[in-house]
Design a protein around this motif. Structure first.
Motif, PDB file in Angstrom:
ATOM      1  N   LEU A  56       0.976  -1.260  -0.012  1.00 11.54           N
ATOM      2  CA  LEU A  56      -0.009   0.087  -0.039  1.00 11.54           C
ATOM      3  C   LEU A  56       0.874   1.256  -0.122  1.00 11.54           C
ATOM      4  O   LEU A  56       2.069   1.304   0.580  1.00 11.54           O
ATOM      5  N   PRO A  57       0.139   2.360  -0.431  1.00 10.59           N
ATOM      6  CA  PRO A  57       1.078   3.635  -0.432  1.00 10.59           C
ATOM      7  C   PRO A  57       0.985   3.910   1.013  1.00 10.59           C
ATOM      8  O   PRO A  57       0.260   3.496   1.780  1.00 10.59           O
ATOM      9  N   GLU A  58       1.758   5.125   1.234  1.00 10.00           N
ATOM     10  CA  GLU A  58       1.809   5.790   2.596  1.00 10.00           C
ATOM     11  C   GLU A  58       0.435   6.211   2.813  1.00 10.00           C
ATOM     12  O   GLU A  58      -0.055   7.160   2.140  1.00 10.00           O
ATOM     13  N   LEU A  59      -0.309   5.969   4.005  1.00  8.95           N
ATOM     14  CA  LEU A  59      -1.560   6.344   4.177  1.00  8.95           C
ATOM     15  C   LEU A  59      -1.518   6.980   5.685  1.00  8.95           C
ATOM     16  O   LEU A  59      -0.653   6.657   6.592  1.00  8.95           O
ATOM     17  N   GLU A  60      -2.620   7.638   6.016  1.00 12.32           N
ATOM     18  CA  GLU A  60      -2.882   8.260   7.296  1.00 12.32           C
ATOM     19  C   GLU A  60      -3.933   8.063   7.994  1.00 12.32           C
ATOM     20  O   GLU A  60      -5.049   7.479   7.268  1.00 12.32           O
ATOM     21  N   VAL A  61      -4.212   8.389   9.201  1.00  8.43           N
ATOM     22  CA  VAL A  61      -5.517   8.302   9.972  1.00  8.43           C
ATOM     23  C   VAL A  61      -6.306   8.936   9.272  1.00  8.43           C
ATOM     24  O   VAL A  61      -6.197  10.183   8.696  1.00  8.43           O
ATOM     25  N   ASN A  62      -7.558   8.408   9.055  1.00  8.39           N
ATOM     26  CA  ASN A  62      -8.771   9.084   8.652  1.00  8.39           C
ATOM     27  C   ASN A  62      -8.712   9.066   6.783  1.00  8.39           C
ATOM     28  O   ASN A  62      -9.794   9.274   6.269  1.00  8.39           O
ATOM     29  N   ASP A  63      -7.748   8.385   6.430  1.00  8.39           N
ATOM     30  CA  ASP A  63      -7.672   7.968   4.841  1.00  8.39           C
ATOM     31  C   ASP A  63      -8.761   6.875   4.895  1.00  8.39           C
ATOM     32  O   ASP A  63      -9.240   6.158   5.919  1.00  8.39           O
ATOM     33  N   TRP A  64      -9.214   6.440   3.618  1.00  9.15           N
ATOM     34  CA  TRP A  64     -10.081   5.261   3.503  1.00  9.15           C
ATOM     35  C   TRP A  64      -9.543   4.260   2.639  1.00  9.15           C
ATOM     36  O   TRP A  64      -8.846   4.715   1.605  1.00  9.15           O
ATOM     37  N   LEU A  65      -9.840   3.087   2.938  1.00  9.51           N
ATOM     38  CA  LEU A  65      -9.648   2.009   1.863  1.00  9.51           C
ATOM     39  C   LEU A  65     -10.950   1.408   1.382  1.00  9.51           C
ATOM     40  O   LEU A  65     -11.833   1.105   2.160  1.00  9.51           O
ATOM     41  N   VAL A  66     -10.796   0.759   0.341  1.00 13.14           N
ATOM     42  CA  VAL A  66     -11.934   0.269  -0.512  1.00 13.14           C
ATOM     43  C   VAL A  66     -11.679  -1.176  -0.851  1.00 13.14           C
ATOM     44  O   VAL A  66     -10.558  -1.657  -1.299  1.00 13.14           O
ATOM     45  N   PHE A  67     -12.826  -2.126  -0.476  1.00 19.64           N
ATOM     46  CA  PHE A  67     -12.712  -3.528  -0.768  1.00 19.64           C
ATOM     47  C   PHE A  67     -13.946  -3.862  -1.565  1.00 19.64           C
ATOM     48  O   PHE A  67     -15.007  -3.942  -1.222  1.00 19.64           O
ATOM     49  N   PRO A  68     -13.538  -4.205  -2.993  1.00 21.04           N
ATOM     50  CA  PRO A  68     -14.527  -4.880  -3.913  1.00 21.04           C
ATOM     51  C   PRO A  68     -15.036  -6.173  -3.512  1.00 21.04           C
ATOM     52  O   PRO A  68     -14.420  -6.567  -2.948  1.00 21.04           O
ATOM     53  N   ASN A  69     -16.165  -6.535  -4.090  1.00 21.32           N
ATOM     54  CA  ASN A  69     -16.793  -7.916  -4.087  1.00 21.32           C
ATOM     55  C   ASN A  69     -16.935  -8.422  -2.754  1.00 21.32           C
ATOM     56  O   ASN A  69     -16.498  -9.484  -2.183  1.00 21.32           O
ATOM     57  N   MET A  70     -17.520  -7.551  -1.693  1.00 24.61           N
ATOM     58  CA  MET A  70     -17.562  -7.899  -0.216  1.00 24.61           C
ATOM     59  C   MET A  70     -19.130  -7.903  -0.055  1.00 24.61           C
ATOM     60  O   MET A  70     -19.515  -7.912   1.215  1.00 24.61           O
ATOM     61  N   GLY A  71     -19.669  -8.835  -1.049  1.00 19.36           N
ATOM     62  CA  GLY A  71     -21.291  -9.059  -0.510  1.00 19.36           C
ATOM     63  C   GLY A  71     -21.768 -10.154  -0.137  1.00 19.36           C
ATOM     64  O   GLY A  71     -22.788 -10.416   0.356  1.00 19.36           O
ATOM     65  N   ALA A  72     -20.861 -11.405  -0.219  1.00 24.65           N
ATOM     66  CA  ALA A  72     -21.313 -12.571   0.141  1.00 24.65           C
ATOM     67  C   ALA A  72     -20.478 -13.212   1.407  1.00 24.65           C
ATOM     68  O   ALA A  72     -19.257 -13.178   1.424  1.00 24.65           O
ATOM     69  N   TYR A  73     -21.245 -13.519   2.377  1.00 26.06           N
ATOM     70  CA  TYR A  73     -20.849 -14.118   3.629  1.00 26.06           C
ATOM     71  C   TYR A  73     -19.840 -13.123   4.308  1.00 26.06           C
ATOM     72  O   TYR A  73     -18.721 -13.421   4.647  1.00 26.06           O
ATOM     73  N   THR A  74     -20.050 -12.111   4.197  1.00 23.93           N
ATOM     74  CA  THR A  74     -19.411 -10.797   5.008  1.00 23.93           C
ATOM     75  C   THR A  74     -20.164 -10.251   5.925  1.00 23.93           C
ATOM     76  O   THR A  74     -20.084 -10.399   7.116  1.00 23.93           O
ATOM     77  N   TYR A  75     -21.259  -9.116   5.377  1.00 23.30           N
ATOM     78  CA  TYR A  75     -21.975  -8.777   6.412  1.00 23.30           C
ATOM     79  C   TYR A  75     -22.823  -9.584   7.306  1.00 23.30           C
ATOM     80  O   TYR A  75     -23.188  -9.449   8.497  1.00 23.30           O
ATOM     81  N   ALA A  76     -23.203 -10.477   6.466  1.00 25.47           N
ATOM     82  CA  ALA A  76     -24.008 -11.723   7.199  1.00 25.47           C
ATOM     83  C   ALA A  76     -23.200 -12.266   8.295  1.00 25.47           C
ATOM     84  O   ALA A  76     -23.995 -12.770   9.375  1.00 25.47           O
ATOM     85  N   PHE A  77     -21.816 -12.206   8.505  1.00 28.86           N
ATOM     86  CA  PHE A  77     -21.158 -13.119   9.495  1.00 28.86           C
ATOM     87  C   PHE A  77     -20.852 -12.079  10.520  1.00 28.86           C
ATOM     88  O   PHE A  77     -20.510 -12.485  11.612  1.00 28.86           O
TER      89      PHE A  77
END
Length: 408
Positions: free
Chosen positions: A367-388
């Protein structure tokens, strides 16, 4: 099952479960897409909690993809993969039926106005109270794979139509094989059918599941062949002709789906070439859920150790990322910053927010240098994720917000 008319996005937005779910609808632009939607949430609404974007256009395109490749198979969406009401409501409007495994799941689907005859109670070992509930609301189709289950059904829901679930001959190439827990063995089928006949229970078909997340078309062909053997066994026992074949789930919405669909059709043509009145159904969950949801998580802490960067985010393996420890992922989890601050990248560890040292989302990820309050994005997170998601340590996955996005 019949065909369904063309459904517009306006129809979807007015559907039960979507219109009455109080979720904000964002419009994607051709240039900005999901990124601009995320920025509008973060900067205009000052959101700090992790949040999900459910892309209704993707749901609709996946349903089109299913019906184009497997038009003879009615999907019963397995809501355990993602029980978000707006997703269920969208699939309901598109024409899907539903696979439920508990009283609560049945209640969720019925609350959206779905007729009980569009639900399969697809759990081979059910609580007696749940069987009684299904009987009381008119859910009259369920699965079994043991004589003990037949006895429970005979006692509490004797008029229910039954589907015998068999163990798939080969689920070895799936991400999560299911045969060690579910499905009758070949030697158990005849005694089970005889028991059902003696109890005057109505067994109308066969089901199987080749395992969660698979690209193995041959596994479907083998299981369809095994199902035909069960159809023949029932006929030899003098039982009424079976009329339902349930090919389960396990489908992935990737570039190989068409190949798997072709294999399914090959199996059906080989083993069920002339079956008038045969109703073929399936129980896809991941197929409709996985690629429809994107997660955005906020960096809440940072530590630098030499060239290694360590970040804490406000979601973890006790929440959306339970899949990291549950599934042996065939492909690595994808993570990218919402905005990149530089080209140089560092080996980075990504931790969840709890006090468990095993709450690790990623290790040695570039990852590049990041700081507190930056955001990360995760695609394809719809199956067996929120449900667990859980509320371990007081971090509630249910606090994560859902937003709906569409291009029109």
């Amino acid at each position: 099952m019949g065909s369904f008319p063309t459904i517009t996005i306006q129809t979807i937005l007015g559907a039960p479960g979507v219109k009455d779910n109080n979720l904000k609808v964002l419009t994607k632009t051709k240039n900005g897409g999901l990124t601009e939607c995320m920025k509008s949430i973060i900067y205009k609404e000052d959101v700090k909690e992790a949040f999900y974007l459910l892309d209704l256009d993707v749901v609709m395109s996946l349903y089109d993809k299913w019906t184009a490749n497997l038009p003879m198979i009615q999907p019963f969406y397995a809501i355990k993969s993602n029980p978000e009401k707006s997703l269920i409501g969208t699939l309901n409007a598109l024409g899907a039926n539903f696979d439920c495994a508990s009283k609560a799941e049945i209640e969720t689907v019925l609350s959206l106005g779905v007729s009980p005859d569009r639900i399969i109670f697809a759990n081979t070992c059910k609580l007696e109270s749940h069987i009684k509930f299904a009987a009381s609301v008119g859910v009259n189709l369920t699965t079994f794979d043991s004589i003990g289950e037949l006895n429970k059904i005979h006692k509490w829901h004797p008029k229910c139509d039954l589907i015998i679930r068999i163990k798939a001959p080969d689920d070895s190439k799936s991400r999560r094989p299911l045969g060690s827990k579910f499905g009758a063995l070949p030697t158990e089928v005849s005694p089970m059918l005889q028991a059902a006949k003696s109890l005057h229970l109505n067994v109308i078909g066969v089901s199987f599941h080749v395992g969660s997340a698979t690209n193995d078309g041959d596994a479907f062909i083998k299981a369809i062949s095994a199902s035909k053997t069960v159809f023949d066994t029932a006929a030899q026992l003098g039982m009424p002709k079976m009329r339902v074949l349930d090919i389960g789930g396990g489908f992935l919405a990737n570039s190989l789906f068409e190949d798997v669909a072709t294999a399914v059709k090959t199996g059906l043509e080989a083993h069920f070439p002339n079956e008038p009145g045969l109703n073929i159904i399936s129980e896809p969950g991941r197929f409709f859920a996985e690629t429809t949801v994107t997660l955005a998580a906020n960096i809440i802490g940072k530590r630098t150790r030499g060239e290694v960067r360590e970040y804490w985010i406000n979601d973890g393996t006790y929440g959306t990322f339970h899949c990291v420890i549950r599934d042996a992922l065939n492909e690595p989890l994808v993570c990218k910053p919402l905005s990149c601050k530089g080209l140089k990248t560092y080996s980075s560890n990504l931790f969840g927010p709890t006090c468990d040292s095993r709450d690790v989302v990623l290790r040695e990820y570039q990852l590049p240098e990041l700081e507190v309050n930056d955001w990360l994005v995760f695609p394809n997170m719809g199956a067996y994720t929120y449900a667990f998601g859980s509320s371990f340590n007081g971090f509630k996955t249910s606090d994560n917000l859902f937003y709906l996005v569409t291009s029109s």
